[in-house]
Motif scaffolding. Structure first.
Motif, mmCIF file in Angstrom:
data_model
loop_
_atom_site.group_PDB
_atom_site.id
_atom_site.type_symbol
_atom_site.label_atom_id
_atom_site.label_comp_id
_atom_site.label_asym_id
_atom_site.label_seq_id
_atom_site.Cartn_x
_atom_site.Cartn_y
_atom_site.Cartn_z
ATOM 1 N N VAL A 1 51.481 55.380 78.064
ATOM 2 C CA VAL A 1 52.792 55.231 78.705
ATOM 3 C C VAL A 1 53.719 56.373 78.287
ATOM 4 O O VAL A 1 54.413 56.979 79.115
ATOM 5 C CB VAL A 1 53.404 53.861 78.348
ATOM 6 C CG1 VAL A 1 54.857 53.783 78.798
ATOM 7 C CG2 VAL A 1 52.593 52.734 78.975
ATOM 8 N N GLU B 1 61.632 51.494 90.030
ATOM 9 C CA GLU B 1 60.396 51.361 89.254
ATOM 10 C C GLU B 1 59.327 52.321 89.769
ATOM 11 O O GLU B 1 59.088 52.426 90.966
ATOM 12 C CB GLU B 1 59.879 49.929 89.311
ATOM 13 C CG GLU B 1 58.622 49.725 88.474
ATOM 14 C CD GLU B 1 58.104 48.295 88.487
ATOM 15 O OE1 GLU B 1 56.927 48.104 88.129
ATOM 16 O OE2 GLU B 1 58.865 47.376 88.862
ATOM 17 N N ILE B 2 58.676 53.000 88.822
ATOM 18 C CA ILE B 2 57.533 53.854 89.118
ATOM 19 C C ILE B 2 56.230 53.141 88.779
ATOM 20 O O ILE B 2 55.240 53.220 89.501
ATOM 21 C CB ILE B 2 57.629 55.176 88.331
ATOM 22 C CG1 ILE B 2 58.845 55.977 88.771
ATOM 23 C CG2 ILE B 2 56.358 56.009 88.502
ATOM 24 C CD1 ILE B 2 59.076 57.212 87.939
ATOM 25 N N GLY B 3 56.226 52.446 87.659
ATOM 26 C CA GLY B 3 55.015 51.763 87.237
ATOM 27 C C GLY B 3 55.310 50.850 86.069
ATOM 28 O O GLY B 3 56.395 50.874 85.484
ATOM 29 N N ARG B 4 54.315 50.039 85.739
ATOM 30 C CA ARG B 4 54.445 49.106 84.629
ATOM 31 C C ARG B 4 53.104 48.964 83.936
ATOM 32 O O ARG B 4 52.042 49.174 84.536
ATOM 33 C CB ARG B 4 54.931 47.745 85.112
ATOM 34 C CG ARG B 4 54.021 47.075 86.125
ATOM 35 C CD ARG B 4 54.535 45.707 86.571
ATOM 36 N NE ARG B 4 55.780 45.769 87.324
ATOM 37 C CZ ARG B 4 56.436 44.696 87.756
ATOM 38 N NH1 ARG B 4 55.962 43.481 87.500
ATOM 39 N NH2 ARG B 4 57.555 44.823 88.448
ATOM 40 N N MET B 5 53.154 48.607 82.673
ATOM 41 C CA MET B 5 51.945 48.322 81.908
ATOM 42 C C MET B 5 52.197 47.093 81.054
ATOM 43 O O MET B 5 53.180 47.035 80.316
ATOM 44 C CB MET B 5 51.565 49.515 81.027
ATOM 45 C CG MET B 5 50.189 49.386 80.338
ATOM 46 S SD MET B 5 50.228 48.501 78.757
ATOM 47 C CE MET B 5 50.823 49.801 77.669
#
Length: 220
Positions: free
Chosen positions: A43, A192-196
Motif C-alpha cells: 500500500v 477512492e482509488i483503491g482499498r486493501m
C-alpha cells in the motif's frame, strides 16, 4: 515553516499524554514492524508511486509517532516530513531519523498553506478521533493537499459492523467500516482509488483497513 502553538482540546491532550507515557516502549516495539507486513508495504509503495506523480510539494506523515513510516517513505524516494501531537514521540523520531524533519503539531490544525502537499499518510493516526471530529480532520487534509494529491488511511476495520470504540493499548480508539470511512472522506473532497483489507495476524485483534484516495479538483 512555522507551527501554530495552540491549546489542544481535552481529548487531544489526553491522547498526547498517553503516547508520551509509552513512547519509548512503543518506539522499540514498532520500529521494524513493516518488515513482517508485505501487504502494508505494498500500500505504501503504491502511494509513493502516485505521490511522485504530483509535484506540488512534499509528503506529510500526520500522526507520525516515532517516525518509522516516514523513514520508510523516505527510503521509497519521497520528500517527507512528520507531524505528531506527542512531544516525546517527536523527540524519539528526531533521534532515530535525523535526516527527516519532525514537528509537534495537531493534524486538524496544520500551519500549511492551501494545496502545498503532494501527499498525506495517516497511518493509524485518526483512530483515536471521536467520530464526530473526523469530518474536520478530513477537511484539513483536503485543504493542504494539492488537487490530484493523494491520501492513504490505515485504520482498524469494523468487519461490517458500525463504528465501534475499543480498548486500544494506549488510548480509546475506534474501528470503522471501510465503506463508512470512504464515504466520510468523499464528503471532504476525496475520491477512492483503491482499498486493501487484511485479516489480523497472530498477535493482532482486529482486521486492518487501508484506503488510497485522491484529492478531487477544487471547485471553481
Amino acid at each position: 515553516m512555522s507551527w501554530r502553538v495552540t491549546e489542544p482540546s481535552p481529548s487531544l491532550a489526553a491522547t498526547a499524554d498517553a503516547y508520551d507515557a509509552v513512547a519509548v516502549r512503543y518506539a522499540a516495539f514498532a520500529r521494524n514492524e513493516l518488515d513482517a507486513l508485505p501487504l502494508d508495504r505494498a500500500v505504501l509503495a503504491a502511494f509513493a508511486d502516485l505521490a511522485r506523480s504530483t509535484t506540488a510539494g512534499p509528503v506529510a506523515e500526520l500522526g507520525c509517532g516515532p517516525g518509522r513510516v516516514a523513514a520508510h517513505l523516505r527510503d521509497l524516494g519521497l520528500d517527507v516530513f512528520g507531524v505528531d501531537l506527542s512531544p516525546v514521540m517527536v523527540d524519539l523520531a528526531r533521534e532515530a531519523y535525523p535526516g527527516i524533519r519532525f514537528e509537534v503539531g495537531s493534524m486538524d490544525a496544520l500551519d500549511l498553506a492551501d494545496g502545498t502537499l503532494s501527499g498525506i499518510v495517516s497511518w493509524y493516526s485518526v483512530i483515536h478521533a471521536p467520530p464526530r471530529d473526523l469530518p474536520a480532520y478530513f477537511a484539513e487534509f483536503r485543504r493542504v493537499l494539492a488537487s490530484g494529491g493523494h491520501l492513504v488511511l490505515a485504520f482498524f476495520e469494523s468487519e461490517g459492523g458500525p463504528v465501534t470504540a475499543f480498548d486500544h493499548a494506549v488510548a480509546t480508539a475506534y474501528r470503522w467500516p471501510v465503506d463508512g470511512l470512504a464515504e466520510l472522506a468523499g464528503e471532504a473532497g476525496f475520491v477512492e482509488i483503491g482499498r486493501m483489507l487484511r485479516e489480523p495476524l497472530p498477535g493482532e485483534r482486529h482486521r486492518r483497513g487501508h484506503l488510497l484516495m485522491r484529492a478531487d479538483e477544487r471547485p471553481g
